[in-house]
Design an enzyme around this catalytic site. Structure first.
Site, PDB file in Angstrom:
ATOM      1  N   ARG A  65     -52.876 -53.870 -43.865  1.00  0.00           N
ATOM      2  CA  ARG A  65     -52.932 -52.592 -43.118  1.00  0.00           C
ATOM      3  C   ARG A  65     -54.138 -52.422 -42.203  1.00  0.00           C
ATOM      4  O   ARG A  65     -54.150 -51.500 -41.381  1.00  0.00           O
ATOM      5  CB  ARG A  65     -52.877 -51.389 -44.075  1.00  0.00           C
ATOM      6  CG  ARG A  65     -51.699 -51.368 -45.031  1.00  0.00           C
ATOM      7  CD  ARG A  65     -50.370 -51.390 -44.330  1.00  0.00           C
ATOM      8  NE  ARG A  65     -49.264 -51.075 -45.246  1.00  0.00           N
ATOM      9  CZ  ARG A  65     -48.011 -51.394 -45.010  1.00  0.00           C
ATOM     10  NH1 ARG A  65     -47.677 -52.035 -43.895  1.00  0.00           N
ATOM     11  NH2 ARG A  65     -47.064 -51.080 -45.861  1.00  0.00           N
ATOM     12  N   ASP A 153     -43.348 -60.163 -38.658  1.00  0.00           N
ATOM     13  CA  ASP A 153     -42.878 -59.473 -39.859  1.00  0.00           C
ATOM     14  C   ASP A 153     -43.039 -57.960 -39.769  1.00  0.00           C
ATOM     15  O   ASP A 153     -43.981 -57.436 -39.194  1.00  0.00           O
ATOM     16  CB  ASP A 153     -43.582 -59.974 -41.115  1.00  0.00           C
ATOM     17  CG  ASP A 153     -42.918 -59.409 -42.350  1.00  0.00           C
ATOM     18  OD1 ASP A 153     -41.721 -59.652 -42.535  1.00  0.00           O
ATOM     19  OD2 ASP A 153     -43.578 -58.679 -43.118  1.00  0.00           O
ATOM     20  N   ASP A 308     -44.846 -59.323 -51.010  1.00  0.00           N
ATOM     21  CA  ASP A 308     -44.591 -58.443 -49.856  1.00  0.00           C
ATOM     22  C   ASP A 308     -45.295 -57.104 -50.102  1.00  0.00           C
ATOM     23  O   ASP A 308     -44.750 -56.028 -49.832  1.00  0.00           O
ATOM     24  CB  ASP A 308     -43.083 -58.248 -49.615  1.00  0.00           C
ATOM     25  CG  ASP A 308     -42.789 -57.630 -48.248  1.00  0.00           C
ATOM     26  OD1 ASP A 308     -43.740 -57.386 -47.477  1.00  0.00           O
ATOM     27  OD2 ASP A 308     -41.600 -57.376 -47.947  1.00  0.00           O
TER      28      ASP A 308
END
Ligand SMILES: [Zn+2]
Length: 431
Positions: A65, A153, A308
């Site tokens: 992030r 992604d 993930d």
């Protein structure tokens, strides 16, 4: 740097066909001896009796992030959460803000990771500039400054011609293309797996074929132009079949599966009364899909188990199922879930799991392969197979507390994580 002596652990390193009780001596970041009994009066002792001592685990699919969404996670909290979850290294995805599509973002991530004091961080860069799906990034430069692979992604590369060019271009630099498999037209508006459960709940479904058509396309493009294709977060049985066939046909292809797709099915959405923490992309699918994914790992078709890890702020999840963000904060529960739900019941052998967390992901992105042998850098994961603990999301080091496993009691937890000879996580007894 202090010397460490790991005493009496069950040392399991499938790459060397090693599974025996041994001591390991670590000095200056390196493994300097592996013997049944080592004595060294100067070394700090780590009691590993009854524990599994494995090469350092790698999580090949993580969202950190930062930059841009530090309220969800940052490089420091994410890499520390990784170490607490037993991971000595993680690969982070480029869908940050700005997107990791140029040298300065790659270098920023590497610089921040070095200071963080958690797991090693290996960034993937974007396939296309700004993940816009159109214009390829400068892959040679991105590789030169430390990107280990390329991926858009979070988003698929919708245009087949762009994907074809990406595979051709990346192959010149030996970079693997990691593909987020999703036909956005087929998946549009969907919030869970399209099937009996979504019909019963009245939620819009994402059909398995949205993944399968992209898996087929990308495998065939890799066959056409060469290049290395890696299929991210496989969720459907048919995708596993496609990957198996591609490997048999000699296509340079690999695949990964997330912990949640190995453990949960779409039934959990109903059982949890629409808990938005069960909302992930790709969605949790049917029991038949889950069984095929487990079989895929057991057979060695799928060579990496990943989290993930997708941390979110509470505000992104605390809303109606339809509107909540996709993703699970997975770093700190992954190993325990796999130990408890798959290794303990004998569904996947311990050696296969260790490979899927070490040599498997290392091969996909060409990462250093850690071995438990003299001269290797000391990256080690220690697991207590007997420890029973309850998942407490509020105690996560990750800023993302979004997990569907809160309150689950699991047996088999990482207790010590060693990165380059340094203890980066150690479980305090009784905590
Ligand atoms: Zn993805």
């Amino acid at each position: 740097m202090t010397k460490l002596l790991l005493k009496g652990g069950r040392v399991v390193d499938p790459m060397q066909q090693l599974d025996q009780i041994s001591d390991i001596l670590i000095e200056d970041g390196l493994i300097c001896d592996v013997q049944p009994v080592i004595t060294d009066a100067d070394a700090e002792i780590v009691d590993c009796r009854g524990k599994i001592v494995a090469p350092g685990f790698i999580d090949a699919h993580v969202h950190l992030r930062e930059p841009g969404y530090e309220y969800k996670e940052d490089i420091e909290s994410g890499s520390k959460a990784a170490a607490a979850g037993g991971f000595t290294a993680i690969c982070c995805m480029p869908n940050t803000d700005p997107i990791c599509d140029n040298r300065s973002v790659v270098e920023y991530i590497l610089r921040r990771a070095k200071l963080a004091g958690g797991a090693h961080v290996y960034p993937l860069a974007a396939i296309t500039k700004g993940e816009n799906g159109i214009e390829l990034t400068e892959m040679a430069e991105l590789k030169a400054c430390g990107a280990v692979g390329v991926s858009d992604d979070g988003k698929p590369v919708v245009n087949g011609e762009v994907m074809r060019n990406a595979l051709e271009y990346s192959s010149m630099f030996g970079l693997t293309v990691a593909s987020h498999l999703e036909d956005p037209v087929l998946s549009e508006g969907g919030v869970m797996h399209h099937g009996a459960v979504s019909t019963r709940l009245g939620l819009r479904g994402i059909p398995s074929v949205a993944e399968e058509v992209m898996a087929y396309r990308d495998l065939q493009l890799a066959k056409l132009v060469g290049g290395r294709i890696h299929l991210c977060h496989l969720s459907a049985a048919n995708s596993v079949r496609l990957l198996k066939q591609a490997k048999e046909d000699g296509i340079k292809a690999s695949g990964e599966v997330t912990v949640h797709h190995l453990i949960l099915t779409d039934e959990i959405v109903a059982q949890s009364c629409y808990d938005s923490n069960t909302k992930v992309n790709p969605p949790l699918r049917s029991e038949a899909d889950r069984q095929a994914l487990i079989e895929g790992v057991r057979e060695g078709i799928i060579t990496a188990i990943v989290t993930d890890h997708a941390p979110h702020h509470l505000d992104d999840k605390r809303m109606e199922f339809d509107y909540a963000a996709f993703g699970i904060s997975g770093l700190e529960t992954a190993v325990a879930l796999i130990m408890d739900r798959l290794v303990s019941p004998g569904l996947i052998p311990l050696e296969t799991v260790i490979k899927a967390f070490t040599s498997g992901p290392a091969a996909i992105y060409g990462l250093p392969n850690r071995r438990l042998s003299k001269g290797s850098s000391a990256n080690i994961t220690v697991i207590d197979p007997e420890e029973i603990r309850t998942v407490k999301p509020e105690a996560f080091l990750s800023k993302g507390k979004n997990t569907p496993y809160g309150g689950w009691q699991l047996k088999g937890w990482p207790v010590c994580t060693i990165v380059d000879g340094e203890i980066r996580y150690r479980r305090e007894v009784g905590v």
